[in-house]
Every structure is written in C-alpha cells, then in structure tokens.
Design an enzyme around this catalytic site. Structure first.
Site, PDB file in Angstrom:
ATOM      1  N   GLU A 254      -2.715   3.421  -1.063  1.00  0.00           N
ATOM      2  CA  GLU A 254      -4.019   4.064  -1.215  1.00  0.00           C
ATOM      3  C   GLU A 254      -3.949   5.575  -1.490  1.00  0.00           C
ATOM      4  O   GLU A 254      -4.408   6.396  -0.685  1.00  0.00           O
ATOM      5  CB  GLU A 254      -4.883   3.787   0.023  1.00  0.00           C
ATOM      6  CG  GLU A 254      -5.210   2.311   0.172  1.00  0.00           C
ATOM      7  CD  GLU A 254      -6.235   2.011   1.265  1.00  0.00           C
ATOM      8  OE1 GLU A 254      -6.682   2.953   1.948  1.00  0.00           O
ATOM      9  OE2 GLU A 254      -6.570   0.829   1.442  1.00  0.00           O
ATOM     10  N   GLU A 358      -4.112  -5.956   0.662  1.00  0.00           N
ATOM     11  CA  GLU A 358      -4.609  -5.564   1.986  1.00  0.00           C
ATOM     12  C   GLU A 358      -6.078  -5.888   2.139  1.00  0.00           C
ATOM     13  O   GLU A 358      -6.908  -5.533   1.299  1.00  0.00           O
ATOM     14  CB  GLU A 358      -4.385  -4.073   2.242  1.00  0.00           C
ATOM     15  CG  GLU A 358      -4.759  -3.658   3.669  1.00  0.00           C
ATOM     16  CD  GLU A 358      -4.531  -2.188   3.933  1.00  0.00           C
ATOM     17  OE1 GLU A 358      -3.436  -1.693   3.582  1.00  0.00           O
ATOM     18  OE2 GLU A 358      -5.447  -1.535   4.476  1.00  0.00           O
TER      19      GLU A 358
END
Length: 513
Positions: A254, A358
C-alpha cells in the site's frame, strides 16, 4: 442435527439424498440471533470429509451448504435428475468457455496471528493449522508473510534499525520471525506442500526514508534504491536458510498510504514514475542476478481504485513491465470502483495475473466493534467479494490476519480488525466465523490449476464456476434471497441439477465433468 423437514427436501428433483456421516460437524455457539461460531478445542474440531474426486461417479452430485440459520458445510450427495418446476432460477453452465487459471486462496501470517497461535496449547495449535491447511480443512495454498513489521506487530521495527547501514552489515531477522512466523508457516507447508509463500515490505528501515520514520508519509531516498533491493533479497536468503522458499515478492504494501493525511501505518510511498525506475534498474535486476531469480515480482499491492492507470504508467517502462509477473490488489476501496476495472486491467495486460492479496472486515472507522463474533453479514461480504474477483479475472483471494483475538489485535497503532478465526487463549479454544466458511467454500474445492468457466447471471443468485484439474465441475453460489430458492444448474453435457438453496446461503456444488 440442523436439518429440518424442509431442508431434507432441498434436492427435490434428485433421485435420492444421503446424509454423509464421516465428518465432524460444527460445534455451534451462539452470540446472538444468527451469530453462530463453530468452537474448536484440543479434542474436537469440525472438518470436511475427504471425498476423492476421482471416485465421483458419473451422475453423482456433492452439495455443501452454509447458511444464516446455522448450517456449516452441511453435505449431501445425490444423483442428477430431471426438473419439474418451471419457475426455478436457471444458471446455464458452459465448460467449453474458459477464462483464467486459479492460483489459490489463503491468509497472512502476521506477528499478531503468531502471538495468538502460540497462546494456545500444542493440540489446539495443531487443530487450528489443520483447519486451514490440511486436506480435510480449508486446503489453503497461499501464505502471505510480511517482510519485517506491520501495524499488526507489538512494535515498529525492520531488519536493520538504527544508524544508516548502506552495506546492510547489521541486517538480521527479528525475534518475531523466529517466534511467530517461521515456525507456523513451516507447519502449514508440512500440512500442504503446495503452499506458495509471498511477501511484502511495509516499510524499509527509517534511515532509508525521507521522513526518517517507519510510518507516516515517507519516500525512499534515491541513494538507497539499490540498498533497498538488496534488503529484500537478504530477506529471501534468510528465509531460505530457514527452509522456506518465497514464491513472490510485491513492490511494497500500500504505497498510496503515504499520501493519506495523518497516516500512521507502516508504509513507503511511491509514485508510478519513480517506482517503475526502481523496478527496472534495481529490484528486477537484483532478483534476476541472485539465487532467487525464480521469485516473481507482484506490482501495486494496493487498492483496485488505482488500476489500470497506475499499472499503465509503470508498464510504460518495458523493463519494469517485463520484470513484473502479476498485479496485486486490495479490497478496501472496492465500493468506490466497479469490478470492471479488473476486466480493463486484464484486457490491457492479459499476460499479467491479478491476485487479491488483502481483505478484512471491521476496518472501517465507523465500526465501533471491530470483532463481532459469528456475524453472518461479514461472511456474506467475503463470499460475494470472492465470487466477484473470480468473475473478473482474479486468480486468487487472500485474507489478512489468519487469526486474531477478541480485541482484533494486538496492533501497535490500535488499528484493530476482525478475522476468520478468533482465538480465546483463556479457554484454550478458537472460533470459526462465517468468514472462515465463506473462504472454505472456495479453497476446499477449487484446487490450484482449476479454470474458471462460463455461468450465466441471475437475479439475487451470485455464482461462479470452475473445472478442476481432476475434471470436476465446481459451482459456488450465494443465495441473497430471504427465502429458499429453487435453482437449476443447467449443464448441457450432464443434464439439469435441481436444488433448493436455503435462504441466505453459501453453496458449493461438485460433479464430474
């Protein structure tokens, strides 16, 4: 038994139904209306019969159901028959129309997960790992391992903290690797040797970053581009010394978190223009010239909100594009953009696989209760997401923390969330939540190498279909309706399969191709 007389008639047009008796059924515990968990301890845990698909007789159907009312992987077997109800919902299956090949399903071994696994007695630890990786469990085939710490650690750390160390002489795996990650991943691989491990860095050492911190809005200093690539390869070397081969590494977890105001997460910011240069000139060649040149590179590892435009920018550099094997996406902003973004990305770059890496529930700021034991709606969110990703070119779906406790932590920045299995160390037991079964409806039956095939759409029935390497057809469907619904699976090669799907139910149907 959970079956009522109505449930006994679920396969109304099939010749016979038999209840299989060789499974351990769910030991239910209620935490409120329609909030059921299955309890496992040292002596008992539910499982699923190991029916060898090679003995799946022609015309025989296996059907597994989990429902809001409390069914959990309830299995029936029957023969294909004719259908008499013209009002049934029809799902047409075409096994000749093929799409992507499936890689697998799994979850992440974080520090927090390892802390909770280690809090259980040895027999209960074994029950938990079998529940996920054993042949009678979920048959997970993917395991995500953070490179260093994450927010789901008890402290911020990397493998080379302290003063600047450009030669990485002080690089060391952390105590968390040896206590909470490596031992349990090795047990998982022993249970299922087909497990593929993939990894990502949340943050490199603070001295490599522009903000000199593990979290917050920092970027990689240009003088450390090569050192950072070397850092990742050192991780691969150390895990190899511990008999664990890492199948793939991502370009970082991320990176767009660094642009979020007030961000507290461990992260390293990138923009596509700089990251593509780092991939092309540092990470790619360093991996290629190392002993880990079979380790794949996954790009993005961030929200699908950023595809395909970020992917397109990075792939403008041909060297970077050639080094990347797959595109990793997270689910947290999926409500913002449609799944057609996945289709666009596939159409533009069909040679790159797409993997959802995720997901978790309880992560929203407005969710005051992070862990809600047995909440059916969270299982529904999972199964609908998996169906969506499968129907839009995803090759797999990976949960976040493989286990947590009832607090949803520990987490050093108090970023608590829910998990598919919740540990109660005080009672030396763990709870399988509806999310666990949502994933299992796929992972247990859709083996690596399965190919998605065509299935038509229908109102309030979400479905996807596959042909497995064992030449079985697997259909996974969720009934959104508040009432039982008659459904016909129409495979012209086999004949109609007539089912009455319970209200708000997850269903996996298996038959020989």
């Amino acid at each position: 038994m959970w079956f009522t007389w109505r449930a006994v008639l679920l396969l109304v047009t099939l010749i016979y139904i038999t209840r299989e008796g060789d499974a351990n059924e769910c030991a239910p515990r209620s935490f409120g209306e329609n909030r059921i968990v299955c309890v496992c301890n040292a002596t008992y845990c539910d499982d699923t019969p190991d029916n060898d698909p090679k003995v799946l007789a022609n015309g025989t159907v296996y059907w597994y159901v989990s429902s809001e009312e409390g069914l959990r992987m309830q299995m029936s077997s029957a023969h294909i028959g004719s259908c008499s109800d013209s009002n049934s919902v029809v799902l047409n299956i075409n096994t000749a129309e093929k799409y992507q090949t499936i890689l697998g399903y799994g979850a992440a071994f974080t520090d927090s997960a390892g802390i909770h696994i280690s809090s259980l007695s040895q027999p209960v630890q074994e029950q938990l790992l079998r529940s996920y990786f054993d042949w009678t469990g979920s048959r997970y085939s993917l395991a995500r391992i953070p490179i260093g710490g994450t927010d789901f650690s008890t402290r911020p750390y990397t493998y080379d903290d302290g003063n600047a160390d450009p030669t990485l002489q002080n690089f060391r795996l952390a105590q968390e690797d040896y206590k909470y990650k490596i031992p349990y991943v090795k047990k998982a691989v022993k249970l299922n040797p087909n497990v593929k491990i993939f990894s990502a860095v949340w943050s490199p050492p603070a001295w490599m970053k522009t903000n000199d911190r593990i979290n917050g809005s920092g970027f990689l200093k240009t003088e450390y581009y090569q050192v950072y690539a070397d850092y990742i390869v050192k991780f691969l070397e150390e895990y190899k010394k511990n008999d664990l081969d890492v199948w793939a590494v991502s370009t970082g977890n991320e990176p767009m978190d660094a642009f979020a105001p007030g961000n507290r997460l461990n992260c390293l910011g990138w923009i596509p223009e700089t990251q593509r240069e780092w991939i092309a000139n540092n990470l790619g060649p360093t991996l290629e010239n190392s002993n880990h040149n079979k380790t794949l590179i996954l790009y993005l590892d961030d929200q699908r909100l950023f595809i395909p435009w970020e992917v397109n920018k990075v792939f403008m550099n041909k060297k970077a594009k050639d080094y990347v094997s797959g595109i990793a996406v997270h689910w947290y902003t999926d409500f913002i953009v449609p799944p057609t973004q996945l289709d666009k990305t596939h159409d533009l770059h069909p040679e790159k696989f797409i993997l959802m890496t995720e997901a978790c529930t309880g992560s929203e700021f407005f969710e005051e209760r992070k862990v809600i034991l047995g909440l059916w709606e969270r299982g529904v969110i999972y199964i609908l997401s998996i169906i969506q990703y499968m129907n839009h070119w995803g090759v797999g779906w990976v949960d976040w923390n493989i286990v947590l406790d009832q607090s949803g932590g520990p987490n050093w920045i108090k970023n608590y969330v829910d998990a598919a299995i919740i540990v109660n160390a005080e009672k030396d037991e763990f709870y399988k939540q509806p999310m666990y079964y949502a994933i299992k409806h796929f992972s247990r039956f859709v083996a690596r190498g399965s190919v998605r095939v065509s299935i038509s759409e229908a109102l309030n029935i979400e479905a996807t279909a596959f042909v497995t390497p064992a030449d079985e057809v697997v259909v996974v469907a969720y009934n959104k309706n508040p009432l039982a619904t008659d459904v016909v699976l129409n495979d012209p090669n086999k004949g109609p399969i007539c089912l009455e799907l319970p209200a708000h139910s997850m269903n996996t149907v298996i038959y020989a191709k």
